[in-house]
Design a protein around this motif. Structure first.
Motif, PDB file in Angstrom:
ATOM      1  N   THR A  51      -7.495  -0.702   6.959  1.00 30.10           N
ATOM      2  CA  THR A  51      -8.364   0.444   6.716  1.00 30.10           C
ATOM      3  C   THR A  51      -7.681   1.733   7.158  1.00 30.10           C
ATOM      4  N   HIS A  52      -7.991   2.820   6.463  1.00 29.37           N
ATOM      5  CA  HIS A  52      -7.386   4.115   6.764  1.00 29.37           C
ATOM      6  C   HIS A  52      -8.027   4.762   7.984  1.00 29.37           C
ATOM      7  N   TYR A 107     -10.572   8.455   5.974  1.00 27.96           N
ATOM      8  CA  TYR A 107     -10.493   8.443   4.517  1.00 27.96           C
ATOM      9  C   TYR A 107     -11.394   9.530   3.953  1.00 27.96           C
ATOM     10  N   TRP A 113      -1.869   8.748   7.873  1.00 30.83           N
ATOM     11  CA  TRP A 113      -2.178   7.370   8.213  1.00 30.83           C
ATOM     12  C   TRP A 113      -2.100   7.124   9.726  1.00 30.83           C
ATOM     13  N   VAL A 117       0.835  -1.202   0.000  1.00 31.79           N
ATOM     14  CA  VAL A 117       0.000   0.000   0.000  1.00 31.79           C
ATOM     15  C   VAL A 117       0.869   1.251   0.000  1.00 31.79           C
ATOM     16  N   VAL A 125      -4.681   4.321  10.925  1.00 29.88           N
ATOM     17  CA  VAL A 125      -4.762   3.070  10.179  1.00 29.88           C
ATOM     18  C   VAL A 125      -5.033   1.900  11.125  1.00 29.88           C
ATOM     19  N   LEU A 156      -6.190  -0.426  -1.354  1.00 27.06           N
ATOM     20  CA  LEU A 156      -5.883  -0.535   0.077  1.00 27.06           C
ATOM     21  C   LEU A 156      -6.524  -1.765   0.689  1.00 27.06           C
ATOM     22  N   HIS A 157      -7.803  -1.949   0.467  1.00 27.60           N
ATOM     23  CA  HIS A 157      -8.527  -3.029   1.139  1.00 27.60           C
ATOM     24  C   HIS A 157      -8.163  -4.404   0.590  1.00 27.60           C
ATOM     25  N   ASP A 215     -14.474   2.768   5.444  1.00 30.31           N
ATOM     26  CA  ASP A 215     -13.756   3.799   4.692  1.00 30.31           C
ATOM     27  C   ASP A 215     -14.618   4.333   3.554  1.00 30.31           C
ATOM     28  N   ALA A 263      -8.409   3.917  -5.098  1.00 31.36           N
ATOM     29  CA  ALA A 263      -7.389   3.762  -4.059  1.00 31.36           C
ATOM     30  C   ALA A 263      -7.904   2.932  -2.896  1.00 31.36           C
ATOM     31  N   ALA A 264      -9.184   3.096  -2.546  1.00 27.77           N
ATOM     32  CA  ALA A 264      -9.756   2.299  -1.454  1.00 27.77           C
ATOM     33  C   ALA A 264      -9.727   0.815  -1.800  1.00 27.77           C
ATOM     34  N   THR A 275       0.272   6.218  -1.776  1.00 26.44           N
ATOM     35  CA  THR A 275       0.742   7.253  -0.852  1.00 26.44           C
ATOM     36  C   THR A 275       1.988   7.903  -1.435  1.00 26.44           C
TER      37      THR A 275
END
Length: 361
Positions: free
Chosen positions: A230-231, A234, A255, A99, A258, A153-154, A266, A149-150, A104
């Motif tokens: 998870t952020h 978000y 972050w 990630v 996180v 990330l997930h 998110d 982006a989510a 980022t």
């Protein structure tokens, strides 16, 4: 190396410090001078942009870098210490390469001192990317970038049990209990109502009261849906949108919160606060389907859309607790007041529009 943000005022960092950093990470350059200027409106940390002059500038030498350091506000410092924000952000960049760097800014240097709660991050400068504006809201195209982006990330740590090996990561089985109990979070809502009484309408208060009352029971009845990295903050103010053709269409920052949690949280948080009250109902379902398709593109094939929508409804209240909790725990500013009230109103409307009150235990 000296430790910026730990034993040095970051605005007074010298060319020698950066020359030593560049030598250690393999950048061929000799800094002859620099300027440092505070940027942004961070409420938990302070950001500084460094602009370099070079006696020798090899390939890969950055024209600028951005550093993040502890807040200069005592209330924000105490909040960051109580909630473990600085340690968590540094460890995120060190621990999750699938990630960090992909969605980022790339981190060149990270440091944290547990005894003093001081920290530093030196990152690539995403300029001329533009920070999102929580108050103005975003376009559908920008929201789709956030959903892209989510999904990245997930999907990276979807139902990954290795998350439970990190005690500094919120929500894991080895993490200490939250610094604030659900009852204490609910008390922040009471304080928020007192402070902002003149700015709150009865419909918003009704949703907030119902959520605050249910918080302890929600903690006792964790959902059985999927979990992921998870952020947990978000939102638009934590996103840098690249210009057309930029290597990173979106860079997600901040972050400190996180954790391991419900991925839908998110998504609900972003859609609820990122789109205006008028736009969200028009585009909500399409954005959820867009995110679901992107999850599938990233390899997540065991999560149906109906399950996602149920989780979305249940987790849409989370943004309210972020809004009223942050408002009462960090330094108070005029823009902060506007932002937290706007977020709270949008999330209350999101809950009402989706009949989410009926899901509260």
């Amino acid at each position: 190396m000296s430790r910026p943000g730990l034993d040095t005022n970051p605005l007074e960092l010298t060319p020698d410090w950066f020359n030593q950093l560049f030598e250690e990470i393999g950048i061929d350059a000799e800094v002859s001078g620099l300027t440092a200027k505070s940027i942004g409106t961070g409420q938990i940390g302070e950001n500084v942009r460094f602009v370099f002059d070079y006696a020798r500038k090899g390939d890969g030498a950055p024209a600028t870098l951005v550093g993040k350091f502890p807040s200069d506000n005592e209330a924000s410092l105490m909040t960051a210490k109580m909630l473990g924000h600085y340690e968590r952000e540094v460890n995120f960049y060190r621990t999750f390469p699938k990630v960090a760097g992909r969605i980022t800014p790339a981190a060149l240097y990270t440091d944290y001192d547990a005894e003093t709660n001081r920290f530093a991050l030196i990152m690539e400068d995403m300029a001329p990317s533009e920070q999102g504006d929580q108050l103005a809201g975003c376009s559908v195209a920008e929201a789709e970038r956030a959903m892209d982006a989510a999904a990245i990330l997930h999907a990276a740590y979807w139902n990954d049990e290795s998350l439970d090996t990190y005690p500094w990561l919120q929500g894991t089985s080895v993490a200490p209990p939250p610094a604030m109990s659900p009852e204490q979070v609910a008390m922040l809502w009471t304080g928020f109502k007192d402070r902002y009484d003149a700015s709150l309408t009865p419909d918003v208060i009704e949703v907030g009261d119902a959520y605050a009352d249910a918080l302890p029971r929600m903690q006792q009845e964790p959902g059985d849906g999927p979990f992921a990295l998870t952020h947990n903050d978000y939102r638009l103010d934590n996103m840098l949108f690249g210009k057309p053709g930029a290597p990173k269409p979106l860079a997600v920052v901040d972050w400190q919160t996180v954790g391991k949690g419900a991925p839908a949280s998110d998504v609900a948080y972003f859609i609820g606060a990122g789109l205006t009250r008028e736009d969200r109902p028009k585009h909500e379902q399409a954005l959820l389907r867009y995110y679901h398709a992107r999850l599938q593109d990233e390899g997540v094939t065991d999560y149906g859309f109906d399950a996602l929508f149920d989780d979305y409804r249940y987790t849409c209240f989370y943004g309210m607790s972020v809004a009223f909790g942050a408002a009462m725990l960090v330094k108070q500013t005029e823009r902060g007041d506007q932002m937290f009230l706007t977020m709270l109103r949008r999330h209350a409307a999101q809950a009402r529009d989706n009949n989410a009150l009926e899901l509260l235990p």
